[in-house]
Design a protein around this motif. Structure first.
Motif, PDB file in Angstrom:
ATOM      1  N   GLU A 176       0.830  -1.201   0.000  1.00  8.49           N
ATOM      2  CA  GLU A 176       0.000   0.000   0.000  1.00  8.49           C
ATOM      3  C   GLU A 176       0.874   1.263   0.000  1.00  8.49           C
ATOM      4  OE1 GLU A 176      -2.489  -0.368   3.372  1.00  8.49           O
ATOM      5  OE2 GLU A 176      -3.807  -1.901   2.481  1.00  8.49           O
ATOM      6  N   LYS A 177       1.948   1.211   0.796  1.00  9.68           N
ATOM      7  CA  LYS A 177       2.861   2.367   0.822  1.00  9.68           C
ATOM      8  C   LYS A 177       3.517   2.573  -0.533  1.00  9.68           C
ATOM      9  CE  LYS A 177       5.008   5.695   2.927  1.00  9.68           C
ATOM     10  NZ  LYS A 177       4.267   6.876   3.394  1.00  9.68           N
ATOM     11  N   ASN A 178       3.889   1.496  -1.192  1.00  8.35           N
ATOM     12  CA  ASN A 178       4.479   1.599  -2.532  1.00  8.35           C
ATOM     13  C   ASN A 178       3.503   2.231  -3.513  1.00  8.35           C
ATOM     14  OD1 ASN A 178       6.791   0.480  -1.554  1.00  8.35           O
ATOM     15  ND2 ASN A 178       6.405  -1.568  -2.378  1.00  8.35           N
ATOM     16  N   LEU A 179       2.213   1.861  -3.373  1.00 10.78           N
ATOM     17  CA  LEU A 179       1.191   2.455  -4.242  1.00 10.78           C
ATOM     18  C   LEU A 179       1.124   3.967  -4.011  1.00 10.78           C
ATOM     19  CD1 LEU A 179      -1.139   2.155  -6.256  1.00 10.78           C
ATOM     20  CD2 LEU A 179      -2.669   1.751  -4.295  1.00 10.78           C
ATOM     21  N   GLU A 180       1.168   4.347  -2.761  1.00 11.04           N
ATOM     22  CA  GLU A 180       1.140   5.782  -2.433  1.00 11.04           C
ATOM     23  C   GLU A 180       2.366   6.489  -3.014  1.00 11.04           C
ATOM     24  OE1 GLU A 180       1.312   8.626   1.549  1.00 11.04           O
ATOM     25  OE2 GLU A 180       0.780   6.499   1.740  1.00 11.04           O
ATOM     26  N   LEU A 181       3.547   5.875  -2.863  1.00 11.60           N
ATOM     27  CA  LEU A 181       4.773   6.473  -3.393  1.00 11.60           C
ATOM     28  C   LEU A 181       4.738   6.597  -4.911  1.00 11.60           C
ATOM     29  CD1 LEU A 181       7.447   4.671  -1.178  1.00 11.60           C
ATOM     30  CD2 LEU A 181       6.669   7.061  -1.000  1.00 11.60           C
ATOM     31  N   LEU A 188       4.899   9.967  -7.079  1.00 11.20           N
ATOM     32  CA  LEU A 188       5.913  10.138  -8.113  1.00 11.20           C
ATOM     33  C   LEU A 188       5.279  10.530  -9.444  1.00 11.20           C
ATOM     34  CD1 LEU A 188       8.900   9.998  -8.684  1.00 11.20           C
ATOM     35  CD2 LEU A 188       8.651   7.581  -9.232  1.00 11.20           C
ATOM     36  N   ILE A 189       4.129   9.934  -9.763  1.00 11.02           N
ATOM     37  CA  ILE A 189       3.415  10.301 -10.997  1.00 11.02           C
ATOM     38  C   ILE A 189       3.036  11.785 -10.953  1.00 11.02           C
ATOM     39  CG2 ILE A 189       1.274   9.958 -12.297  1.00 11.02           C
ATOM     40  CD1 ILE A 189       1.465   6.977 -11.523  1.00 11.02           C
ATOM     41  N   HIS A 190       2.606  12.255  -9.791  1.00 11.36           N
ATOM     42  CA  HIS A 190       2.258  13.664  -9.628  1.00 11.36           C
ATOM     43  C   HIS A 190       3.496  14.552  -9.859  1.00 11.36           C
ATOM     44  CE1 HIS A 190       0.205  17.223  -8.201  1.00 11.36           C
ATOM     45  NE2 HIS A 190       1.190  17.429  -7.333  1.00 11.36           N
ATOM     46  N   TYR A 211      13.371  10.597 -11.752  1.00 10.36           N
ATOM     47  CA  TYR A 211      12.093  10.021 -11.339  1.00 10.36           C
ATOM     48  C   TYR A 211      11.926   8.598 -11.854  1.00 10.36           C
ATOM     49  CZ  TYR A 211      10.797  14.757  -9.938  1.00 10.36           C
ATOM     50  OH  TYR A 211      10.749  15.972  -9.336  1.00 10.36           O
ATOM     51  N   GLN A 212      12.428   8.306 -13.058  1.00  8.36           N
ATOM     52  CA  GLN A 212      12.366   6.937 -13.572  1.00  8.36           C
ATOM     53  C   GLN A 212      13.213   5.999 -12.712  1.00  8.36           C
ATOM     54  OE1 GLN A 212      13.358   7.974 -17.771  1.00  8.36           O
ATOM     55  NE2 GLN A 212      11.642   6.650 -18.282  1.00  8.36           N
ATOM     56  N   LYS A 213      14.358   6.499 -12.308  1.00  6.95           N
ATOM     57  CA  LYS A 213      15.209   5.690 -11.444  1.00  6.95           C
ATOM     58  C   LYS A 213      14.520   5.479 -10.092  1.00  6.95           C
ATOM     59  CE  LYS A 213      20.079   5.345 -10.174  1.00  6.95           C
ATOM     60  NZ  LYS A 213      21.393   6.029 -10.219  1.00  6.95           N
ATOM     61  N   GLU A 214      13.883   6.529  -9.605  1.00  9.02           N
ATOM     62  CA  GLU A 214      13.156   6.429  -8.333  1.00  9.02           C
ATOM     63  C   GLU A 214      11.995   5.441  -8.454  1.00  9.02           C
ATOM     64  OE1 GLU A 214      10.803   9.437  -5.271  1.00  9.02           O
ATOM     65  OE2 GLU A 214      12.158  10.243  -6.816  1.00  9.02           O
ATOM     66  N   TRP A 215      11.305   5.457  -9.587  1.00 10.33           N
ATOM     67  CA  TRP A 215      10.198   4.508  -9.830  1.00 10.33           C
ATOM     68  C   TRP A 215      10.702   3.075  -9.742  1.00 10.33           C
ATOM     69  CZ3 TRP A 215       4.922   4.716 -10.750  1.00 10.33           C
ATOM     70  CH2 TRP A 215       4.344   3.570 -11.304  1.00 10.33           C
ATOM     71  N   SER A 216      11.864   2.837 -10.363  1.00 10.76           N
ATOM     72  CA  SER A 216      12.417   1.481 -10.361  1.00 10.76           C
ATOM     73  C   SER A 216      12.814   1.030  -8.972  1.00 10.76           C
ATOM     74  CB  SER A 216      13.637   1.424 -11.292  1.00 10.76           C
ATOM     75  OG  SER A 216      13.270   1.769 -12.608  1.00 10.76           O
ATOM     76  N   PRO A 227       7.139  -3.562  -5.256  1.00  7.70           N
ATOM     77  CA  PRO A 227       5.845  -3.897  -5.868  1.00  7.70           C
ATOM     78  C   PRO A 227       4.690  -3.294  -5.076  1.00  7.70           C
ATOM     79  CG  PRO A 227       6.728  -5.771  -4.673  1.00  7.70           C
ATOM     80  CD  PRO A 227       7.811  -4.752  -4.687  1.00  7.70           C
ATOM     81  N   THR A 228       3.528  -3.274  -5.701  1.00  9.11           N
ATOM     82  CA  THR A 228       2.333  -2.712  -5.069  1.00  9.11           C
ATOM     83  C   THR A 228       1.193  -3.713  -5.147  1.00  9.11           C
ATOM     84  OG1 THR A 228       0.873  -0.807  -5.017  1.00  9.11           O
ATOM     85  CG2 THR A 228       1.570  -1.594  -7.188  1.00  9.11           C
TER      86      THR A 228
END
Length: 568
Positions: free
Chosen positions: A173-178, A182-184, A205-210, A214-215
């Motif tokens: 759930e926390k990953n989903l929030e993050l 990040l999309i914002h 941001y792409q590196k941060e996404w990686s 998992p979510t």
């Protein structure tokens, strides 16, 4: 037993969620099969103090309870083992089994301390249980202690598995929030004007996404699609920016090449005149200013174009320097020649012989134009001096001619008064005094400047007529009188604005008269041949001799007068 298996299954399911939020179906099936097999294994009696709390928490989640106690499981294991073995193990075997069970307990304790991921941990846990069940019998005194230690560790393992599952769900759930945050952040990149900064941040941001784990599986497709749509829009903007940059670079490259060609074309010219060098130098300087406005290319192209452009400009200025180095000696000669013209102009700038001085100034100006330039530092100084002399003369001339009509009318009155004085002159009877008076009249006449052009001929005729009266009264031979009258005539020409034309006309007429008189003399002398053999007196011969003598006298007078006519 069912609770343990369910925790085990759920933990394994969570463990097999891949980083992209997907689940491996094959591993789910394998986990289910493993759970069914494990459900038949007896579970030792639960003696841990934590078991009650775990059972309570598990029952709150509507999971089935494990009704088997650890002792029942142990009894069941004993019965199964007795059915499999017809004879009791020996004491040595039991001692060996104690060692094996102690080793298994140590391995289970170590497994709990390792804090491995759920999937691999359960695999190893099941393997340890299997070995425990197959580890054989021990003495009853050892059995109870060993079984108690094993059961405590089993309970601790299941408790840790439950905590891991809860933390796992929180993490998803926390990953989903993050990911949404990040999309914002990525969406906010549209408000940044600098594409370079946007390009840098999108990569961050792409590196941060990686790096975000998992979510939740049911939310993953939506968040993933939103992420890629947002990223793609950012990259579309970046790509559009670089297309525009490429277009700008192409235009700038073509402009720079065109400027290089212009300088190259100037380098091909054969330039020899100073003004042409000045003109083309200004063109090159203007081209250099345009170069600064063409913009930058990528570093490689920019360096190449600049090197080519600089080489062309350097070649132009090197040719110019070589030309002017060669012309320094010539410039020095030009300087000396112009200084002489300045000196000549200074000598005649105060002249009041306007016609002659004007012609001389015009000639000096023509010579100035023919002389090439002096050194740049000297040219303007020389020109100012020369122009100053010219300006002084022509300013004086302009002022003179602005009042010339009034002065000429005054001169006419003066000459008319002088003529009246000459007409009223009475001969003294002494030739020297009369000649002196004529000389005085001539000098005074000559001192009077020009009269209006329409009165020149009439006033000169009046003057010559008045003077002729005095000459006629003189006691002089005809030749002397004639010479004096001719001199007065020439003096009258000197006051005329057309004096050169009058002198030239007089010379031509005199030459014609001399030539005609000479021809007539030759003709008379030829006629004397008819009287060559005549000794006695002959009136015709005597008359011919008189004519010859008169012609010779006339010829001598004409030649003397011709010498009196000024040549200029």
């Amino acid at each position: 037993m069912e609770e343990s298996n369910k925790i085990e299954n759920e933990s394994k399911l969570e463990n097999h969620i891949d980083p992209e939020g997907t689940t491996d179906e094959n591993q789910i099936e394998e986990t289910s099969e493993s759970t069914e097999n494990d459900s038949t294994d007896p579970v030792p009696e639960q003696t841990s103090a934590d078991t009650g709390s775990e059972s309570e928490e598990t029952s709150n989640q509507n999971e089935p309870k494990n009704d088997d106690s650890a002792s029942d499981v142990a009894k069941k294991d004993v019965k199964e083992e007795k059915s499999q073995e017809e004879q009791e193990p020996t004491e040595d075997d039991k001692k060996k089994h104690v060692v094996d069970k102690t080793k298994i307990i140590d391995e289970l304790r170590l497994l709990i301390k390792k804090e491995k991921e759920a999937g691999p941990a359960f695999d190893e846990f099941n393997a340890i249980k299997e070995r425990w069940h197959n580890s054989g019998h021990v003495n009853p005194t050892d059995e109870k202690s060993l079984q108690h230690d094993f059961n405590v560790l089993v309970d601790e393992f299941y408790y840790n598995a439950k905590i891991y599952r809860e933390l796992r769900e929180y993490s998803l759930e926390k990953n989903l929030e993050l990911k949404n945050e990040l999309i914002h952040k990525i969406e906010s990149l549209n408000a940044i004007e600098s594409v370079k900064q946007v390009e840098y941040l999108i990569r961050v941001y792409q590196k941060e996404w990686s790096s975000i784990g998992p979510t939740l599986q049911d939310k993953w497709p939506e968040v993933r699609n939103k992420y890629y749509d947002t990223v793609n829009k950012i990259y579309e903007r970046i790509h559009h920016h670089y297309e525009e940059v490429h277009k700008f670079h192409e235009e700038a490259y073509n402009e720079k090449k065109a400027l290089i060609e212009k300088v190259d074309s100037l380098n091909k010219l054969d330039i020899s005149k100073f003004k042409d060098w000045q003109k083309h130098t200004e063109e090159v300087i203007e081209i250099q200013q345009l170069w600064k406005k063409t913009g930058f290319l990528n570093k490689k192209q920019n360096d190449e174009c600049w090197a080519e452009f600089k080489k062309a400009c350097d070649l132009f200025f090197e040719k110019k320097k070589a030309h002017f180095d060669k012309s320094k000696a010539q410039q020095q000669e030009n300087k000396e020649a112009k200084k002489k013209l300045i000196e000549a102009a200074g000598d005649i700038k105060d002249s009041e012989d306007w016609k002659e001085a004007t012609e001389q100034f015009i000639q000096l100006q023509k010579e100035w134009k023919k002389i090439g330039p002096a050194n740049r530092s000297d040219e303007q100084k020389l020109w100012k001096k020369f122009k100053s002399a010219c300006d002084d003369f022509f300013a004086a001339k302009k002022e003179f001619y602005a009042t010339i009509d009034d002065r000429r009318r005054e001169n006419l009155v003066l000459k008319e008064d002088l003529i009246k004085e000459i007409n009223n002159y009475t001969s003294k009877g002494v030739q020297d005094e009369d000649l002196e008076a004529l000389k005085d009249f001539a000098l005074r006449w000559k001192a009077i400047d020009q009269v209006p052009s329409g009165s020149i001929d009439s006033i000169n005729q009046s003057y010559n007529k008045a003077v002729s009266k005095i000459y006629s009264a003189l006691d002089m031979d005809k030749h002397e009188k004639d010479i004096l009258k001719f001199k007065h005539k020439l003096d009258g020409y000197k006051d005329s604005s057309k004096r050169e034309d009058l002198f030239r006309k007089e010379r031509n007429q005199m030459r014609d008269r001399i030539s005609k008189t000479q021809s007539e003399l030759y003709s008379l002398e030829d006629k004397m041949g008819f009287f060559k053999n005549t000794n006695h007196a002959n009136p015709l011969r005597d008359e011919l001799i008189k004519k010859i003598d008169a012609q010779k006298e006339l010829l001598n007078d004409l030649k003397e007068k011709y010498k009196l006519i000024p040549k200029n």
